[in-house]
Write a protein that holds these residues in place. Structure first.
Motif, PDB file in Angstrom:
ATOM      1  N   THR A   1       0.822  -1.204   0.000  1.00  0.00           N
ATOM      2  CA  THR A   1       0.000   0.000   0.000  1.00  0.00           C
ATOM      3  C   THR A   1       0.858   1.257   0.000  1.00  0.00           C
ATOM      4  OG1 THR A   1      -1.720  -1.193   1.181  1.00  0.00           O
ATOM      5  CG2 THR A   1      -1.851   1.201   1.203  1.00  0.00           C
ATOM      6  N   LYS A   2       1.930   1.255   0.806  1.00  0.00           N
ATOM      7  CA  LYS A   2       2.838   2.401   0.893  1.00  0.00           C
ATOM      8  C   LYS A   2       3.434   2.701  -0.487  1.00  0.00           C
ATOM      9  CE  LYS A   2       6.654   1.638   3.109  1.00  0.00           C
ATOM     10  NZ  LYS A   2       7.664   1.402   4.135  1.00  0.00           N
ATOM     11  N   ASN A   3       3.923   1.673  -1.172  1.00  0.00           N
ATOM     12  CA  ASN A   3       4.495   1.859  -2.504  1.00  0.00           C
ATOM     13  C   ASN A   3       3.431   2.260  -3.518  1.00  0.00           C
ATOM     14  OD1 ASN A   3       7.138   1.370  -1.800  1.00  0.00           O
ATOM     15  ND2 ASN A   3       7.127  -0.758  -2.469  1.00  0.00           N
ATOM     16  N   ARG A   4       2.248   1.688  -3.398  1.00  0.00           N
ATOM     17  CA  ARG A   4       1.158   2.009  -4.338  1.00  0.00           C
ATOM     18  C   ARG A   4       0.807   3.489  -4.239  1.00  0.00           C
ATOM     19  NH1 ARG A   4       0.269   0.484  -8.948  1.00  0.00           N
ATOM     20  NH2 ARG A   4      -0.063   2.636  -9.345  1.00  0.00           N
ATOM     21  N   THR A   5       0.761   4.012  -3.013  1.00  0.00           N
ATOM     22  CA  THR A   5       0.453   5.431  -2.817  1.00  0.00           C
ATOM     23  C   THR A   5       1.520   6.293  -3.483  1.00  0.00           C
ATOM     24  OG1 THR A   5      -0.684   4.958  -0.749  1.00  0.00           O
ATOM     25  CG2 THR A   5       0.062   7.223  -1.073  1.00  0.00           C
ATOM     26  N   LEU A   6       2.764   5.944  -3.286  1.00  0.00           N
ATOM     27  CA  LEU A   6       3.863   6.691  -3.895  1.00  0.00           C
ATOM     28  C   LEU A   6       3.805   6.601  -5.419  1.00  0.00           C
ATOM     29  CD1 LEU A   6       6.430   8.345  -3.670  1.00  0.00           C
ATOM     30  CD2 LEU A   6       7.694   6.205  -3.323  1.00  0.00           C
ATOM     31  N   VAL A   7       3.582   5.418  -5.938  1.00  0.00           N
ATOM     32  CA  VAL A   7       3.479   5.248  -7.395  1.00  0.00           C
ATOM     33  C   VAL A   7       2.319   6.073  -7.932  1.00  0.00           C
ATOM     34  CG1 VAL A   7       2.977   3.591  -9.234  1.00  0.00           C
ATOM     35  CG2 VAL A   7       4.673   3.036  -7.502  1.00  0.00           C
ATOM     36  N   ASN A   8       1.200   6.106  -7.209  1.00  0.00           N
ATOM     37  CA  ASN A   8       0.059   6.923  -7.643  1.00  0.00           C
ATOM     38  C   ASN A   8       0.450   8.396  -7.730  1.00  0.00           C
ATOM     39  OD1 ASN A   8      -1.635   4.722  -7.881  1.00  0.00           O
ATOM     40  ND2 ASN A   8      -2.591   5.025  -5.891  1.00  0.00           N
ATOM     41  N   GLN A   9       1.204   8.883  -6.733  1.00  0.00           N
ATOM     42  CA  GLN A   9       1.654  10.274  -6.754  1.00  0.00           C
ATOM     43  C   GLN A   9       2.568  10.528  -7.954  1.00  0.00           C
ATOM     44  OE1 GLN A   9       3.312  10.308  -2.662  1.00  0.00           O
ATOM     45  NE2 GLN A   9       2.237  12.268  -2.481  1.00  0.00           N
ATOM     46  N   LEU A  10       3.452   9.595  -8.213  1.00  0.00           N
ATOM     47  CA  LEU A  10       4.380   9.754  -9.330  1.00  0.00           C
ATOM     48  C   LEU A  10       3.656   9.658 -10.668  1.00  0.00           C
ATOM     49  CD1 LEU A  10       7.319   7.731  -7.785  1.00  0.00           C
ATOM     50  CD2 LEU A  10       7.230  10.213  -8.132  1.00  0.00           C
ATOM     51  N   GLU A  11       2.650   8.807 -10.743  1.00  0.00           N
ATOM     52  CA  GLU A  11       1.831   8.735 -11.957  1.00  0.00           C
ATOM     53  C   GLU A  11       1.102  10.058 -12.185  1.00  0.00           C
ATOM     54  OE1 GLU A  11      -0.574   5.260 -11.292  1.00  0.00           O
ATOM     55  OE2 GLU A  11       0.816   3.978 -12.395  1.00  0.00           O
ATOM     56  N   GLU A  12       0.692  10.703 -11.096  1.00  0.00           N
ATOM     57  CA  GLU A  12       0.054  12.017 -11.209  1.00  0.00           C
ATOM     58  C   GLU A  12       1.023  13.035 -11.814  1.00  0.00           C
ATOM     59  OE1 GLU A  12      -3.033  13.510 -10.480  1.00  0.00           O
ATOM     60  OE2 GLU A  12      -3.720  11.432 -10.504  1.00  0.00           O
ATOM     61  N   ILE A  13       2.277  12.971 -11.394  1.00  0.00           N
ATOM     62  CA  ILE A  13       3.275  13.879 -11.972  1.00  0.00           C
ATOM     63  C   ILE A  13       3.455  13.588 -13.457  1.00  0.00           C
ATOM     64  CG2 ILE A  13       5.765  14.362 -12.041  1.00  0.00           C
ATOM     65  CD1 ILE A  13       5.695  14.660  -9.067  1.00  0.00           C
ATOM     66  N   LEU A  14       3.530  12.313 -13.808  1.00  0.00           N
ATOM     67  CA  LEU A  14       3.633  11.960 -15.228  1.00  0.00           C
ATOM     68  C   LEU A  14       2.433  12.503 -16.002  1.00  0.00           C
ATOM     69  CD1 LEU A  14       4.897   8.267 -14.979  1.00  0.00           C
ATOM     70  CD2 LEU A  14       6.158  10.203 -15.940  1.00  0.00           C
ATOM     71  N   GLU A  15       1.254  12.332 -15.431  1.00  0.00           N
ATOM     72  CA  GLU A  15       0.028  12.802 -16.075  1.00  0.00           C
ATOM     73  C   GLU A  15       0.050  14.319 -16.244  1.00  0.00           C
ATOM     74  OE1 GLU A  15      -4.274  12.986 -14.261  1.00  0.00           O
ATOM     75  OE2 GLU A  15      -3.805  10.938 -14.892  1.00  0.00           O
ATOM     76  N   LYS A  16       0.450  15.026 -15.199  1.00  0.00           N
ATOM     77  CA  LYS A  16       0.506  16.492 -15.270  1.00  0.00           C
ATOM     78  C   LYS A  16       1.535  16.945 -16.307  1.00  0.00           C
ATOM     79  CE  LYS A  16      -2.386  17.858 -11.918  1.00  0.00           C
ATOM     80  NZ  LYS A  16      -2.724  16.717 -11.180  1.00  0.00           N
ATOM     81  N   ASN A  17       2.652  16.229 -16.389  1.00  0.00           N
ATOM     82  CA  ASN A  17       3.657  16.593 -17.391  1.00  0.00           C
ATOM     83  C   ASN A  17       3.163  16.316 -18.805  1.00  0.00           C
ATOM     84  OD1 ASN A  17       5.706  17.776 -15.914  1.00  0.00           O
ATOM     85  ND2 ASN A  17       6.672  15.834 -15.429  1.00  0.00           N
ATOM     86  N   ARG A  18       2.423  15.223 -18.993  1.00  0.00           N
ATOM     87  CA  ARG A  18       1.827  14.970 -20.311  1.00  0.00           C
ATOM     88  C   ARG A  18       0.868  16.102 -20.661  1.00  0.00           C
ATOM     89  NH1 ARG A  18       2.190   9.652 -18.500  1.00  0.00           N
ATOM     90  NH2 ARG A  18       0.143   9.716 -17.513  1.00  0.00           N
ATOM     91  N   ASP A  19       0.071  16.499 -19.661  1.00  0.00           N
ATOM     92  CA  ASP A  19      -0.866  17.598 -19.888  1.00  0.00           C
ATOM     93  C   ASP A  19      -0.125  18.894 -20.190  1.00  0.00           C
ATOM     94  OD1 ASP A  19      -2.956  15.843 -19.427  1.00  0.00           O
ATOM     95  OD2 ASP A  19      -3.195  16.437 -17.334  1.00  0.00           O
ATOM     96  N   ALA A  20       0.961  19.158 -19.452  1.00  0.00           N
ATOM     97  CA  ALA A  20       1.756  20.367 -19.689  1.00  0.00           C
ATOM     98  C   ALA A  20       2.376  20.328 -21.082  1.00  0.00           C
ATOM     99  CB  ALA A  20       2.843  20.501 -18.627  1.00  0.00           C
TER     100      ALA A  20
END
Length: 150
Positions: free
Chosen positions: A3-22
């Motif tokens: 769960t701890k790693n999943r939360t971190l991966v989710n945050q990092l996926e959000e950064i990837l998503e925001k960068n794709r959007d940017a």
């Protein structure tokens, strides 16, 4: 995955998503910009965000799992709004700069949130810090560009 790693991966996926959007947002701003220097700046920023994602994605795949590769729905809406603003705005270039500032401010917050995670691997933290510094620099530059357009 824990769960701890999943939360971190989710945050990092959000950064990837925001960068794709940017990346897509900057490309759209380049299409809409009238000033050639501003157009070139936005094109450069679009390419830079693509490079950000390639670097971060490579590290995340090596450290975790496969990462999602599509942009967000809210990012699509934001790009649509940029089109509308460009169409109706009397000062197109200023509108695009305002949107770039807004997007970069949001990115800074997101990057800072991820860096607050104590479980962030050092190699990923290094990439995130490097990219955050670049985004902060870009934010200062685009703010100064906005002053010139006023």
């Amino acid at each position: 995955m824990e769960t701890k790693n999943r939360t971190l991966v989710n945050q990092l996926e959000e950064i990837l998503e925001k960068n794709r959007d940017a990346q897509k947002g900057y490309a759209k701003a380049a299409e809409n910009a009238k000033d050639q220097n501003l157009k070139a700046y936005f094109e450069n920023k679009s390419g830079e965000r693509s490079t950000f994602n390639q670097t971060l994605n490579k590290e995340l795949v090596a450290s975790y799992d496969e990462i999602e590769t599509e942009g967000s729905f809210t990012g699509s809406l934001h790009r649509g709004w940029m089109d509308i603003k460009a169409f109706f705005s009397a000062d197109n270039d200023e509108s695009m700069l305002e949107e770039a500032i807004r997007g970069d401010k949001a990115a800074v917050e997101e990057y800072e949130d991820v860096l607050d995670d104590k479980d962030l691997p050092a190699n990923v933290a290094s990439i995130i810090r490097e990219q955050l510094i670049k985004i902060r620099t870009d934010l200062n530059k685009v703010k100064s560009m906005e002053d010139l357009v006023d």
